[in-house]
Design an enzyme around this catalytic site. Structure first.
Site, PDB file in Angstrom:
ATOM      1  CB  CYS A  79     -39.710-104.285  17.600  1.00  0.00           C
ATOM      2  SG  CYS A  79     -38.389-104.868  16.566  1.00  0.00           S
ATOM      3  CG  HIS A 172     -43.024-103.115  14.116  1.00  0.00           C
ATOM      4  ND1 HIS A 172     -42.598-102.044  14.872  1.00  0.00           N
ATOM      5  CD2 HIS A 172     -41.912-103.781  13.740  1.00  0.00           C
ATOM      6  CE1 HIS A 172     -41.278-102.058  14.943  1.00  0.00           C
ATOM      7  NE2 HIS A 172     -40.832-103.100  14.267  1.00  0.00           N
ATOM      8  CD  GLU A 174     -45.704-100.286  15.387  1.00  0.00           C
ATOM      9  OE1 GLU A 174     -46.199-101.191  16.086  1.00  0.00           O
ATOM     10  OE2 GLU A 174     -44.472-100.120  15.275  1.00  0.00           O
TER      11      GLU A 174
END
Ligand code: XMP
Length: 528
Positions: A79, A172, A174
């Site tokens: 990002c 993202h 994660e």
């Protein structure tokens, strides 16, 4: 041991990047995004991740050390991290007409060549839903970069460099909302950085044994234990790696503890080999200090101040030599939240409310404070606890606040109210451990934190044919990942009804039971 470094630019999900990679067995460290890199570079460091950020690359503030682009290590920008790389390396970043937020589809092509880019792209599904949150986008790629994936909204979503081991994603990986996100991180960590998974609890204990013995030698160590997971595991680690008669454990029974807590703490620590356990009974002192106090902050202050006074008095009473070490069960996340580690760029969501202690400050200044869990996340502490043989009941225990029942008895705290709450809370927790969801998992393990709160209200009811004027109890149960935000646990009505019945039938002073249906925010988890 191979390591991945994470440069933190202030995203709320930086911690998650660290945890996901550690879950793959690779050690990670998070440092502020603008840290000097010299001291970090070494043979163990295999790659660097640049985190997201609430800021734009045009905001004044953090820029990474310029060495980042000369160190030759693989880089993954996430990002803002990708925008940062693009901006620093000669591309262009501009504001989107409308911020992209939430789940957005991404399509990824195959790498035309081989090499590291192909290894990286092997981690992606051809088409998947990704979690995005960005107000800027790339309008010109930096020289050498190629777009390997695009979002359904038409913006660059995955970038690879033609020659260097540099990669970026606009979403993202994660976040659990990104489909196959762990596969993407794993492709970077193993496919690109060629890390070997060497991060195990066994290894952690061996490293701690060497470092603690080197640092402490034969000096005594004092650990303040609360009965919770962190301090118990810290105690187990000290007992396992040092001589047990060197390890002093001190526990304060404030009278604000849960049912049978003191007994259980004693049994558990002795099972772990504790020889010098000091239990301080100070219930009367705490109840006296709380007499007449109703306001939450006044109660918290009274408890915190008395904690410090008694702690200092009792440490003197132990008569340890001046050179003793003080140990604390600080976790990696505590270090970050207290501002001593990284995360200084994250927007403050909640100020931490743990008791500061002059004793801890003095020991830290003297270089005699040890925090043997300070590289671990909570789930790793639980794993370590299991590895060290800590009782499963402790390992899976829900968090309990420092001020204990003091903040769960709304209004003035009395011994009688503590006893009522202890009984009701114990029944509630026992029921949650006994009951299971549809998949056979106990409700207690499904829930992140659960407890009962005694309200300063009495209500009218009937018991037999008699009028009953009993206290009102409320039950709290939340799901959460770190306590920063929390959702109400959606019980089956049957469970709540049966638990309520058992409590009102067993604890005679309770006349009514309610369930708290407030999420955090706007409520907090505790009531005070
Ligand atoms: P709140 O109530 O702020 O709580 O939503 C978030 C988490 O922190 C715990 N908590 C504390 N822990 N000392 C602690 O060690 C405290 O003073 C304290 N107050 C709240 C709370 O139980 C929840 O897990």
């Amino acid at each position: 041991m191979d390591k991945i470094l994470i440069l933190d630019f202030g995203s709320q999900t930086t911690q998650l990047i660290g945890r996901r990679i550690r879950d793959m067995g690779v050690y990670t460290e998070i440092i502020p995004g603008d840290s000097a890199l010299d001291s970090q570079l070494g043979p163990d460091l295999r790659g660097i991740v640049l985190s997201g950020s609430p800021e734009s690359v045009y905001a004044k503030g953090a820029a990474p050390d310029k060495k980042l682009y000369d160190c030759g290590l693989p880089l993954l920008g996430i990002c803002y991290g990708l925008q940062r790389m693009t901006f620093d390396l000669g591309g262009m970043v501009e504001a989107l007409p409308k911020r992209e937020y939430g789940r957005i589809g991404v399509k990824v092509g195959k790498s035309p060549g081989g090499g590291l880019a192909a290894h990286f792209l092997e981690g992606f599904r051809p088409s998947f839903t990704a979690w995005m949150s960005h107000g800027d986008t790339l309008t010109k790629l930096a020289p050498g970069f190629r777009e390997a994936g695009v979002s359904d909204t038409g913006y660059p979503a995955v970038l690879v460099h033609e020659e260097k081991p540099w990669f970026g994603v606009q979403f993202h990986p994660e976040a659990t909302h990104t489909e196959g996100g762990s596969g993407i991180l794993s492709a970077f960590v193993f496919g690109v950085c060629a890390c070997k998974a060497g991060w195990t609890m066994e290894r952690y204990v061996e490293e701690m044994r060497a470092s603690l013995n080197g640092r402490i030698g034969g000096s005594p160590v004092l650990l303040l234990v609360s009965g919770g997971v962190d301090s118990t595991v810290a105690g187990a680690l000290l007992l396992k790696t040092l001589q047990s008669d060197q390890v002093h454990l001190m526990y304060m029974d404030t009278g604000l503890m849960r049912k049978d807590e003191t007994k259980t703490v004693k049994v558990n620590l002795e099972r772990l080999g504790a020889k010098r356990l000091h239990i301080v009974h100070c219930e009367d002192e705490f109840l006296t200090a709380l007499k007449g106090l109703c306001e939450p902050e006044a109660k918290r202050r009274a408890i915190g101040d008395l904690f410090i006074t008694i702690q200092e008095r009792e440490v003197v009473r132990l008569g340890l030599p001046e050179n003793y070490f003080l140990a604390q069960g600080t976790l990696y996340t505590d270090l970050i939240e207290s501002g001593r580690g990284v995360g200084k760029m994250a927007r403050l969501i909640k100020s931490h409310h743990n008791v500061g202690s002059p004793l801890v400050d003095a020991k830290r200044k003297a270089g005699r404070l040890i925090e043997p869990l300070d590289r671990l996340y909570k789930d790793e502490v639980r794993r370590l606890g299991r590895f060290l043989g800590v009782n499963e009941e402790v390992v899976r225990r829900h968090p309990f606040p420092g001020p204990g029942l003091g903040v769960r008895i709304i209004g003035e705290v009395t011994r009688e109210k503590c006893d009522i709450l202890r009984e009701a809370d114990a029944i509630y927790i026992e029921e949650l451990k006994r009951r299971t969801n549809g998949e056979g998992r106990s409700l207690y393990d499904e829930i992140w934190q659960s407890f009962a709160v005694l309200l300063p209200i009495r209500s009218v009811g009937v018991a037999g044919d008699e009028r009953k004027y009993g206290w009102v109890l409320t039950l709290r149960a939340v799901t959460s990942s770190d306590g920063m935000t929390a959702d109400v646990y959606p019980f089956q009505a049957k469970d709540l009804l049966e638990i309520s019945t058992r409590i009102t039938n067993t604890v005679k002073d309770i006349g009514r039971v309610t369930y708290d249906i407030s999420s955090k925010p706007p409520a907090t988890i505790e009531w005070e």
